[in-house]
Design an enzyme around this catalytic site. Sequence first.
Site, PDB file in Angstrom:
ATOM      1  N   GLY A  53       5.804   1.863  -6.114  1.00  0.00           N
ATOM      2  CA  GLY A  53       5.705   2.587  -4.849  1.00  0.00           C
ATOM      3  C   GLY A  53       6.757   2.075  -3.877  1.00  0.00           C
ATOM      4  O   GLY A  53       7.768   1.485  -4.271  1.00  0.00           O
ATOM      5  N   PHE A  64      -6.563   0.206  -8.517  1.00  0.00           N
ATOM      6  CA  PHE A  64      -6.119   0.390  -9.904  1.00  0.00           C
ATOM      7  C   PHE A  64      -6.192  -0.882 -10.748  1.00  0.00           C
ATOM      8  O   PHE A  64      -6.029  -0.830 -11.968  1.00  0.00           O
ATOM      9  CB  PHE A  64      -4.669   0.905  -9.936  1.00  0.00           C
ATOM     10  CG  PHE A  64      -4.478   2.254  -9.313  1.00  0.00           C
ATOM     11  CD1 PHE A  64      -5.330   3.305  -9.602  1.00  0.00           C
ATOM     12  CD2 PHE A  64      -3.435   2.479  -8.421  1.00  0.00           C
ATOM     13  CE1 PHE A  64      -5.162   4.550  -9.019  1.00  0.00           C
ATOM     14  CE2 PHE A  64      -3.253   3.722  -7.827  1.00  0.00           C
ATOM     15  CZ  PHE A  64      -4.116   4.767  -8.128  1.00  0.00           C
ATOM     16  N   LYS A  66      -2.219  -6.067  -0.936  1.00  0.00           N
ATOM     17  CA  LYS A  66      -2.966  -6.396   0.281  1.00  0.00           C
ATOM     18  C   LYS A  66      -4.257  -5.577   0.318  1.00  0.00           C
ATOM     19  O   LYS A  66      -4.272  -4.446   0.766  1.00  0.00           O
ATOM     20  CB  LYS A  66      -2.106  -6.123   1.514  1.00  0.00           C
ATOM     21  CG  LYS A  66      -0.918  -7.087   1.587  1.00  0.00           C
ATOM     22  CD  LYS A  66       0.014  -6.783   2.735  1.00  0.00           C
ATOM     23  CE  LYS A  66       1.111  -7.845   2.816  1.00  0.00           C
ATOM     24  NZ  LYS A  66       2.113  -7.570   3.824  1.00  0.00           N
ATOM     25  N   ALA A  94       8.117  -2.613   3.967  1.00  0.00           N
ATOM     26  CA  ALA A  94       8.943  -2.354   2.780  1.00  0.00           C
ATOM     27  C   ALA A  94      10.322  -1.802   3.116  1.00  0.00           C
ATOM     28  O   ALA A  94      11.330  -2.252   2.558  1.00  0.00           O
ATOM     29  CB  ALA A  94       8.198  -1.398   1.852  1.00  0.00           C
ATOM     30  N   LYS A 134      -5.572  -8.065   7.771  1.00  0.00           N
ATOM     31  CA  LYS A 134      -4.718  -7.576   8.864  1.00  0.00           C
ATOM     32  C   LYS A 134      -4.611  -6.052   8.861  1.00  0.00           C
ATOM     33  O   LYS A 134      -4.362  -5.442   9.910  1.00  0.00           O
ATOM     34  CB  LYS A 134      -3.344  -8.239   8.827  1.00  0.00           C
ATOM     35  CG  LYS A 134      -2.615  -8.092   7.503  1.00  0.00           C
ATOM     36  CD  LYS A 134      -1.609  -6.979   7.514  1.00  0.00           C
ATOM     37  CE  LYS A 134      -1.247  -6.598   6.115  1.00  0.00           C
ATOM     38  NZ  LYS A 134      -0.129  -5.671   6.037  1.00  0.00           N
ATOM     39  N   ARG A 150       1.926   1.448   8.261  1.00  0.00           N
ATOM     40  CA  ARG A 150       1.360   2.785   8.042  1.00  0.00           C
ATOM     41  C   ARG A 150      -0.095   2.874   8.489  1.00  0.00           C
ATOM     42  O   ARG A 150      -0.552   3.930   8.904  1.00  0.00           O
ATOM     43  CB  ARG A 150       1.506   3.178   6.575  1.00  0.00           C
ATOM     44  CG  ARG A 150       0.733   2.327   5.613  1.00  0.00           C
ATOM     45  CD  ARG A 150       0.814   2.862   4.201  1.00  0.00           C
ATOM     46  NE  ARG A 150       1.851   2.198   3.451  1.00  0.00           N
ATOM     47  CZ  ARG A 150       1.902   2.136   2.133  1.00  0.00           C
ATOM     48  NH1 ARG A 150       0.982   2.714   1.411  1.00  0.00           N
ATOM     49  NH2 ARG A 150       2.861   1.513   1.507  1.00  0.00           N
ATOM     50  N   ASN A 151      -0.851   1.751   8.391  1.00  0.00           N
ATOM     51  CA  ASN A 151      -2.247   1.785   8.841  1.00  0.00           C
ATOM     52  C   ASN A 151      -2.322   2.078  10.337  1.00  0.00           C
ATOM     53  O   ASN A 151      -3.157   2.853  10.791  1.00  0.00           O
ATOM     54  CB  ASN A 151      -2.940   0.452   8.518  1.00  0.00           C
ATOM     55  CG  ASN A 151      -3.194   0.286   7.036  1.00  0.00           C
ATOM     56  OD1 ASN A 151      -4.145   0.839   6.494  1.00  0.00           O
ATOM     57  ND2 ASN A 151      -2.326  -0.451   6.360  1.00  0.00           N
ATOM     58  N   GLN A 196      -4.598   1.084   2.980  1.00  0.00           N
ATOM     59  CA  GLN A 196      -5.460  -0.021   2.548  1.00  0.00           C
ATOM     60  C   GLN A 196      -6.500  -0.383   3.615  1.00  0.00           C
ATOM     61  O   GLN A 196      -7.540  -0.943   3.302  1.00  0.00           O
ATOM     62  CB  GLN A 196      -4.607  -1.263   2.231  1.00  0.00           C
ATOM     63  CG  GLN A 196      -3.605  -1.074   1.095  1.00  0.00           C
ATOM     64  CD  GLN A 196      -4.233  -0.974  -0.283  1.00  0.00           C
ATOM     65  OE1 GLN A 196      -5.359  -0.523  -0.430  1.00  0.00           O
ATOM     66  NE2 GLN A 196      -3.505  -1.377  -1.297  1.00  0.00           N
TER      67      GLN A 196
END
EC number: 1.1.1.8
Length: 350
Positions: A13, A98, A121, A155, A206, A270-271, A299
Amino acid sequence: MAEKVNVCIVGSGNWGSAIAKIVGANAAALPEFEERVTMFVYEEMIDGKKLTEIINETHENVKYLKGHKLPTNVVAVPDLVEAAKNADILIFVVPHQFIPNFCKQLLGKIKPNAIAISLIKGFDKAEGGGIDLISHIITRHLKIPCAVLMGANLANEVAEGNFCETTIGCTDKKYGKVLRDLFQANHFRVVVVEDAEAVEVCGALKNIVACGAGFVDGLKLGDNTKAAVIRLGLMEMIRFVDVFYPGSKLSTFFESCGVADLITTCYGGRNRRVSEAFVTSGKTIEDLEKEMLNGQKLQGPPTAEEVNYMLKNKGLEDKFPLFTAIHKICTNQLKPKDLIDCIRNHPEHM
């Protein structure tokens, strides 16, 4: 490991592809590593062509890390066992859901003296209540040691080559050096600590706090409120580790895996971004994942659910009002605007 060390990246990813740039470059440059690095890629069709073929021909993951070239020695492999069978080091970087299934596929198919490192994470629900750390699942299923790598590592910024730090948690000192050699780069500086459980728990918790920061941004409550949420989040992270993983060092929270990762995720991850849109758009988190994340999963919300499951079992929800409120907002038991009322009388203020 007298022979050259073979490396496999399990996952491709956004983060897996970014780390492949560093790992691939180091494997090509350093004599202790086998140059060819395999990367397990879940096969998808992109404009009528297999993603693995696109990666191997163009050296770019056009779906998850567009615009960044991967080293030519990183080889995309669509079969998990085929990718992993010769590896001395397995780098796990897939959504945490996964992992049990992947471990089942790999059991008995990998080198018995291999080691793993998890860049994941999040954690899983343990049977009968509680939390299962991903590194523990990997070790239990595959019967190999598993270190962790966590830090303030968005990332896309890592892929750009912008300077950052990361933390490797490794309880066995003898693996620390080879892992640092594999990941260390001019722009990606590695600190190895032995407090692996705290490093891993920081990396998961976090993401919950980042959802809270996103709700604050969506509600336009300003920087003071966001700073309070981040601070209270850090205090709940420390308390959580204290309760469930006693013996961890406070100093670990001041490594990149702790306060640094918390800050960057609450401002850039992104969260945070999806949680802000959750407030402003009124759409569900599932719909926003599809719209904003190109099919990748958040996540934060599942981690909040797993943590809540654990807190509820121990009767500790009231001691963790921020984590509890964020879980309830993610599951529509509370409105985002209720967040501040939930933390106004935080135990930290008593």
